[in-house]
Design a protein around this motif. Structure first.
Motif, PDB file in Angstrom:
ATOM      1  N   GLU A 136       4.336   2.785  -4.098  1.00  0.00           N
ATOM      2  CA  GLU A 136       3.038   3.399  -3.823  1.00  0.00           C
ATOM      3  C   GLU A 136       2.971   3.918  -2.390  1.00  0.00           C
ATOM      4  O   GLU A 136       2.209   4.839  -2.096  1.00  0.00           O
ATOM      5  CB  GLU A 136       1.911   2.386  -4.105  1.00  0.00           C
ATOM      6  CG  GLU A 136       1.831   2.062  -5.596  1.00  0.00           C
ATOM      7  CD  GLU A 136       0.784   1.027  -5.962  1.00  0.00           C
ATOM      8  OE1 GLU A 136       0.054   0.549  -5.065  1.00  0.00           O
ATOM      9  OE2 GLU A 136       0.715   0.680  -7.158  1.00  0.00           O
ATOM     10  N   VAL A 137       3.747   3.310  -1.490  1.00  0.00           N
ATOM     11  CA  VAL A 137       3.876   3.865  -0.145  1.00  0.00           C
ATOM     12  C   VAL A 137       5.042   4.852  -0.187  1.00  0.00           C
ATOM     13  O   VAL A 137       6.165   4.489  -0.525  1.00  0.00           O
ATOM     14  CB  VAL A 137       4.149   2.762   0.901  1.00  0.00           C
ATOM     15  CG1 VAL A 137       4.458   3.386   2.265  1.00  0.00           C
ATOM     16  CG2 VAL A 137       2.956   1.815   1.004  1.00  0.00           C
ATOM     17  N   LEU A 164      -0.489   6.683   6.537  1.00  0.00           N
ATOM     18  CA  LEU A 164      -0.368   5.343   7.102  1.00  0.00           C
ATOM     19  C   LEU A 164      -0.069   5.452   8.591  1.00  0.00           C
ATOM     20  O   LEU A 164       0.668   6.340   9.022  1.00  0.00           O
ATOM     21  CB  LEU A 164       0.745   4.553   6.403  1.00  0.00           C
ATOM     22  CG  LEU A 164       0.468   4.273   4.934  1.00  0.00           C
ATOM     23  CD1 LEU A 164       1.653   3.565   4.295  1.00  0.00           C
ATOM     24  CD2 LEU A 164      -0.784   3.415   4.794  1.00  0.00           C
ATOM     25  N   MET A 204       0.049   6.965   1.311  1.00  0.00           N
ATOM     26  CA  MET A 204      -0.121   6.389  -0.021  1.00  0.00           C
ATOM     27  C   MET A 204       0.075   7.538  -1.004  1.00  0.00           C
ATOM     28  O   MET A 204      -0.551   8.594  -0.850  1.00  0.00           O
ATOM     29  CB  MET A 204      -1.527   5.792  -0.189  1.00  0.00           C
ATOM     30  CG  MET A 204      -1.857   4.656   0.773  1.00  0.00           C
ATOM     31  SD  MET A 204      -0.619   3.335   0.782  1.00  0.00           S
ATOM     32  CE  MET A 204      -0.819   2.655  -0.868  1.00  0.00           C
ATOM     33  N   TYR A 232      -3.405   7.258  -4.970  1.00  0.00           N
ATOM     34  CA  TYR A 232      -4.460   7.095  -3.961  1.00  0.00           C
ATOM     35  C   TYR A 232      -4.930   8.443  -3.443  1.00  0.00           C
ATOM     36  O   TYR A 232      -4.111   9.308  -3.135  1.00  0.00           O
ATOM     37  CB  TYR A 232      -3.913   6.267  -2.790  1.00  0.00           C
ATOM     38  CG  TYR A 232      -3.473   4.889  -3.226  1.00  0.00           C
ATOM     39  CD1 TYR A 232      -4.292   3.786  -3.038  1.00  0.00           C
ATOM     40  CD2 TYR A 232      -2.241   4.692  -3.870  1.00  0.00           C
ATOM     41  CE1 TYR A 232      -3.907   2.517  -3.459  1.00  0.00           C
ATOM     42  CE2 TYR A 232      -1.844   3.433  -4.303  1.00  0.00           C
ATOM     43  CZ  TYR A 232      -2.687   2.359  -4.095  1.00  0.00           C
ATOM     44  OH  TYR A 232      -2.305   1.115  -4.524  1.00  0.00           O
TER      45      TYR A 232
END
Ligand code: DAH
Length: 382
Positions: A136-137, A164, A204, A232
């Motif tokens: 997901e990252v 991020l 994300m 996201y």
């Protein structure tokens, strides 16, 4: 020499104790029984002990009276004991009222989002698509660049994407790929050298499409995968938007794959999921990573296509985006676009579940309200 008159008075006093026995509780009743009727030191025994010393006259009179009082006391104790047992039984019966309704027992159940995702993945498994997942990252390279987004694409805007607060990655971070096939291998297959490839910022993932890239980097064609996951976006919650939502991606890459395969596969999916009478239609669309691109509509499951509030009167519901994998994407993944072609698709299982069940607010999937979830749980087992 015992005194007859005094013994008569003591018997009269014992007789007076008969009445109050009827009010005693269990413990007091037992104590009274010992005190009055106890064989060794009970009040009555003490009187009887005096009998031998009395004149014959007194012996008879006191003996008869003592017997009468004894019977009266014994009867009163027995009656009270019986009453106490009956009272206890009645209390117990009140405590376990068999006419009361039973307590509900809840069985755990799969969340409706998960259930729909598994159902969709299962249909594609049946067509030979294997399940794949990814992180997901992500980095800008996987989420945007490798997927042919131009550098200034609005989707990359701080507005839509959650970046991020980490230092940028200059080199490839995909050590597993390096281990399995080796950097040299990717160079030969035409993948940009990951030692110099700018991964860009961490973010994300905004869609499951970067997993297409990861799968192709790791697996030479033929490839058929279905990719469920969470994505996201910088959206605020409202009835139709959630900042975290589910997607299911699909990818098929092989020699000779055409738009016909895309249409047949997705039409099969629509009929397997929505029912065999479901009609489908494809409308031209645009995505950076597919060319040509399309959106697929299914005939409205609520009205059957005649038009109703669920489909806003159109008779159709849009359920997914799709297209032929862009040659740039194949090349970015080290797949020769001269030799291989493929199709891809992406859908939102929550929106599909909303269409199917007439759910008007996506927030219901996140709130954990048992009145909502219970409707998908197969109910309550009493
Ligand atoms: N990634 C797109 C999105 O997030 C959905 C999508 C559209 C995926 C078309 C695809 C595709 O693989 O071919 O909106």
């Amino acid at each position: 020499m015992p005194d007859t008159a005094e013994l008569e008075a003591r018997l009269a006093a014992l007789q007076a104790e008969v009445g109050p026995l009827a009010t005693l509780g269990e413990k007091d009743l037992e104590a009274a029984e010992v005190r009055l009727l106890g064989r060794k030191q009970g009040a009555l025994t003490e009187i009887l002990k005096q009998l031998p010393g009395l004149p014959p006259e007194g012996k008879r009179a006191i003996g008869a009276e003592a017997n009468r009082v004894k019977q009266a006391l014994e009867a009163a104790v027995a009656a009270r004991r019986e009453a106490l047992v009956a009272e206890a039984r009645a209390a117990e019966a009140r405590a376990q009222d068999r006419t009361m309704p039973g307590r509900d027992r809840w069985t755990g159940a799969v969340h409706p989002t998960t259930a729909v995702m598994e159902e969709i993945v299962g249909i594609f498994n049946g067509l030979g698509f294997a399940r794949a997942t990814g992180p997901e990252v992500e980095t800008e390279w996987f989420n945007f660049r490798a997927l042919n987004f131009p550098a200034d694409h609005p989707a990359m805007d701080m507005h839509d994407t959650l970046y991020l607060d980490l230092p940028e990655r200059r080199r490839g971070d995909d050590r597993r790929a390096n281990r399995s096939s080796g950097v040299g291998d990717h160079e030969r297959r035409g993948v940009p050298d990951r030692r110099v490839r700018p991964e860009g910022r961490y973010l994300m993932r905004t869609h499951t499409s970067p997993v297409q890239v990861r799968v192709l980097l790791h697996n030479p064609p033929p490839v058929r995968v279905v990719i469920p996951g969470w994505v996201y976006r910088k959206d605020t919650f409202d009835a139709s938007h959630a900042p975290v939502f589910a997607q299911i991606e699909g990818l098929a890459v092989d020699e000779g794959i055409s738009f016909v395969d895309l249409k047949a596969t997705l039409a099969h999916f629509a009929r397997a999921f929505f029912g065999s009478k479901t009609a489908v239609r494809f409308r031209p669309s645009f995505f950076p990573f597919t060319e040509p691109s399309a959106e697929m509509d299914v005939s409205c499951g609520v009205c059957g296509g005649s038009g109703c509030p669920a489909c806003k009167g159109s008779g159709w519901m849009e359920i997914l985006g799709a297209g032929m994998v862009h040659p740039h994407v194949l090349a970015n993944c080290g797949v020769d676009p001269e030799r291989y072609t493929g199709f891809a698709f992406g859908m939102g299982p929550q929106r599909i579940a909303m269409n199917r069940h007439g759910i008007h607010d996506i927030r219901l999937f996140y709130e954990g309200d048992m009145r909502f979830l219970g409707q998908f749980a197969g109910g309550v087992t009493p």
